[in-house]
Design a protein around this motif. Structure first.
Motif, PDB file in Angstrom:
ATOM      1  N   ILE A  97      38.565  42.124  40.978  1.00  0.00           N
ATOM      2  CA  ILE A  97      38.353  43.592  40.498  1.00  0.00           C
ATOM      3  C   ILE A  97      39.860  44.029  39.978  1.00  0.00           C
ATOM      4  N   SER A  98      39.875  44.438  38.634  1.00  0.00           N
ATOM      5  CA  SER A  98      41.092  44.891  38.177  1.00  0.00           C
ATOM      6  C   SER A  98      40.739  46.091  37.388  1.00  0.00           C
ATOM      7  N   ASN A  99      41.917  46.969  37.318  1.00  0.00           N
ATOM      8  CA  ASN A  99      42.051  48.172  36.359  1.00  0.00           C
ATOM      9  C   ASN A  99      42.814  47.617  35.060  1.00  0.00           C
ATOM     10  N   TRP A 100      41.942  46.838  34.253  1.00  0.00           N
ATOM     11  CA  TRP A 100      42.751  46.432  32.923  1.00  0.00           C
ATOM     12  C   TRP A 100      41.623  46.349  32.068  1.00  0.00           C
ATOM     13  N   ASP A 101      41.564  45.583  31.067  1.00  0.00           N
ATOM     14  CA  ASP A 101      40.810  45.551  29.895  1.00  0.00           C
ATOM     15  C   ASP A 101      40.318  44.145  29.712  1.00  0.00           C
ATOM     16  N   ARG A 102      39.389  43.852  28.813  1.00  0.00           N
ATOM     17  CA  ARG A 102      38.683  42.583  28.489  1.00  0.00           C
ATOM     18  C   ARG A 102      39.593  41.476  28.397  1.00  0.00           C
ATOM     19  N   ARG A 103      40.927  41.767  27.642  1.00  0.00           N
ATOM     20  CA  ARG A 103      41.898  40.625  27.769  1.00  0.00           C
ATOM     21  C   ARG A 103      42.020  39.817  28.802  1.00  0.00           C
ATOM     22  N   LEU A 104      41.811  40.425  30.081  1.00  0.00           N
ATOM     23  CA  LEU A 104      41.710  39.686  31.321  1.00  0.00           C
ATOM     24  C   LEU A 104      40.984  38.364  31.204  1.00  0.00           C
ATOM     25  N   LEU A 105      39.615  38.522  30.909  1.00  0.00           N
ATOM     26  CA  LEU A 105      38.887  37.500  30.696  1.00  0.00           C
ATOM     27  C   LEU A 105      39.431  36.205  30.234  1.00  0.00           C
ATOM     28  N   LYS A 106      40.013  36.211  28.729  1.00  0.00           N
ATOM     29  CA  LYS A 106      40.728  35.528  28.093  1.00  0.00           C
ATOM     30  C   LYS A 106      41.906  34.804  28.787  1.00  0.00           C
ATOM     31  N   THR A 107      42.666  35.646  29.663  1.00  0.00           N
ATOM     32  CA  THR A 107      43.793  35.331  30.241  1.00  0.00           C
ATOM     33  C   THR A 107      43.381  34.363  31.518  1.00  0.00           C
ATOM     34  N   LEU A 108      42.371  34.833  32.353  1.00  0.00           N
ATOM     35  CA  LEU A 108      41.967  34.004  33.303  1.00  0.00           C
ATOM     36  C   LEU A 108      41.499  32.454  33.132  1.00  0.00           C
ATOM     37  N   GLU A 109      40.926  32.505  31.768  1.00  0.00           N
ATOM     38  CA  GLU A 109      40.126  31.402  31.269  1.00  0.00           C
ATOM     39  C   GLU A 109      41.559  30.317  30.926  1.00  0.00           C
ATOM     40  N   GLY A 110      42.618  30.954  30.261  1.00  0.00           N
ATOM     41  CA  GLY A 110      43.800  30.340  29.779  1.00  0.00           C
ATOM     42  C   GLY A 110      44.587  29.715  30.958  1.00  0.00           C
ATOM     43  N   LEU A 111      44.603  30.485  32.134  1.00  0.00           N
ATOM     44  CA  LEU A 111      45.156  29.929  33.354  1.00  0.00           C
ATOM     45  C   LEU A 111      44.482  29.126  34.188  1.00  0.00           C
ATOM     46  N   GLY A 112      43.333  29.076  33.811  1.00  0.00           N
ATOM     47  CA  GLY A 112      42.514  28.120  34.694  1.00  0.00           C
ATOM     48  C   GLY A 112      41.873  28.927  35.957  1.00  0.00           C
ATOM     49  N   LEU A 113      41.772  30.046  35.885  1.00  0.00           N
ATOM     50  CA  LEU A 113      41.682  30.672  37.174  1.00  0.00           C
ATOM     51  C   LEU A 113      40.199  31.244  37.248  1.00  0.00           C
ATOM     52  N   ASP A 114      39.321  31.228  35.831  1.00  0.00           N
ATOM     53  CA  ASP A 114      38.298  31.843  35.874  1.00  0.00           C
ATOM     54  C   ASP A 114      37.097  30.835  36.925  1.00  0.00           C
ATOM     55  N   ARG A 115      37.441  29.804  36.914  1.00  0.00           N
ATOM     56  CA  ARG A 115      36.745  28.711  37.665  1.00  0.00           C
ATOM     57  C   ARG A 115      36.515  29.369  39.111  1.00  0.00           C
ATOM     58  N   PHE A 116      37.311  30.011  39.561  1.00  0.00           N
ATOM     59  CA  PHE A 116      37.403  30.475  41.081  1.00  0.00           C
ATOM     60  C   PHE A 116      36.635  31.687  41.483  1.00  0.00           C
ATOM     61  N   PHE A 117      36.364  32.569  40.404  1.00  0.00           N
ATOM     62  CA  PHE A 117      35.663  33.835  40.779  1.00  0.00           C
ATOM     63  C   PHE A 117      34.097  33.699  40.055  1.00  0.00           C
ATOM     64  N   ARG A 118      33.257  33.996  40.865  1.00  0.00           N
ATOM     65  CA  ARG A 118      31.656  34.153  40.671  1.00  0.00           C
ATOM     66  C   ARG A 118      31.691  35.278  39.995  1.00  0.00           C
ATOM     67  N   THR A 119      32.540  36.265  39.851  1.00  0.00           N
ATOM     68  CA  THR A 119      32.256  37.666  39.122  1.00  0.00           C
ATOM     69  C   THR A 119      33.615  38.350  38.867  1.00  0.00           C
ATOM     70  N   VAL A 120      33.925  39.068  37.828  1.00  0.00           N
ATOM     71  CA  VAL A 120      34.903  39.770  37.402  1.00  0.00           C
ATOM     72  C   VAL A 120      34.640  41.102  36.922  1.00  0.00           C
ATOM     73  N   SER A 121      35.197  41.989  37.750  1.00  0.00           N
ATOM     74  CA  SER A 121      34.694  43.456  37.356  1.00  0.00           C
ATOM     75  C   SER A 121      36.078  44.222  36.819  1.00  0.00           C
ATOM     76  N   ILE A 122      36.206  44.581  35.574  1.00  0.00           N
ATOM     77  CA  ILE A 122      37.194  45.102  34.795  1.00  0.00           C
ATOM     78  C   ILE A 122      36.741  46.706  34.565  1.00  0.00           C
ATOM     79  N   SER A 123      37.837  47.336  34.886  1.00  0.00           N
ATOM     80  CA  SER A 123      37.481  48.852  34.850  1.00  0.00           C
ATOM     81  C   SER A 123      36.931  49.195  33.534  1.00  0.00           C
ATOM     82  N   SER A 124      37.668  48.732  32.436  1.00  0.00           N
ATOM     83  CA  SER A 124      37.380  49.307  31.090  1.00  0.00           C
ATOM     84  C   SER A 124      35.956  48.761  30.720  1.00  0.00           C
TER      85      SER A 124
END
Length: 198
Positions: A97-124
């Motif tokens: 859960i983050s108070n950020w924007d859709r850029r976080l999705l790209k950042t998580l993917e680039g860092l290889g972190l997206d594989r850990f989260f079943r769901t990502v809830s972004i405030s924007s």
């Protein structure tokens, strides 16, 4: 690229000051992508001194906005990957859960972190920001869990701990740097300590 030289130490201090100064407005205005962009524009404008500090401010801001979505603009704390990997091995469903924007999705993917989260809830994207309990409840629903089954770890008392508690979750404050939390909130100095809650 823009012919501007800025003092990194000074900019970091000014950025933190500007971020804090605009944070109360952020909670009311950044539940959309447009609101998030306006927030960052105000913060960066104050941090660099507007067009006096950066004459080509609009072009500078656009490039900076794009850079901050790239994985190479960020560094993980050393405890992050080992803890995420251990929790994943244990089969514990994780959401972010983050108070950020859709850029976080790209950042998580680039860092290889997206594989850990079943769901990502972004405030924007959700239209709701922490500490509003609805964003926590929405994340729990996406995970198929009751809020009482959830543990939320975050670095702010108001947005993370109080927000999670308001939704019926356990809220834990991570105290990077070791500062003392007010009141009786649960806290950890490292993500490695979260295992004591399972």
């Amino acid at each position: 690229k823009h012919g501007v030289r800025l003092d990194g130490v000074k900019i970091q201090a000014e950025f933190l000051r500007a971020f804090r100064a605009h944070s109360s407005v952020r909670l009311r205005q950044t539940t959309s992508e447009t609101g998030e962009r306006h927030f960052w524009r105000r913060v960066v404008w104050d941090a660099v001194g507007g067009t006096q500090g950066v004459p080509c401010f609009d072009a500078y801001l656009e490039d900076l906005y794009d850079v901050m979505a790239r994985a190479d603009a960020w560094r993980l704390y050393p405890d992050a990957l080992p803890v995420l990997e251990a929790l994943q091995r244990r089969g514990i469903p994780m959401g972010l859960i983050s108070n950020w924007d859709r850029r976080l999705l790209k950042t998580l993917e680039g860092l290889g972190l997206d594989r850990f989260f079943r769901t990502v809830s972004i405030s924007s994207l959700e239209g709701i920001s922490k500490p509003d309990p609805r964003i926590f409840l929405a994340a729990a629903r996406k995970l198929g869990l009751h809020p009482a089954e959830c543990l939320h770890v975050g670095d702010t008392l108001r947005d993370d701990v109080h927000g999670a508690q308001g939704a019926g979750m356990s809220g834990v404050l991570i105290r990077r740097g070791g500062f003392s939390p007010p009141g009786d909130s649960l806290s950890v100095l490292s993500l490695l300590e979260v295992f004591r809650f399972f």
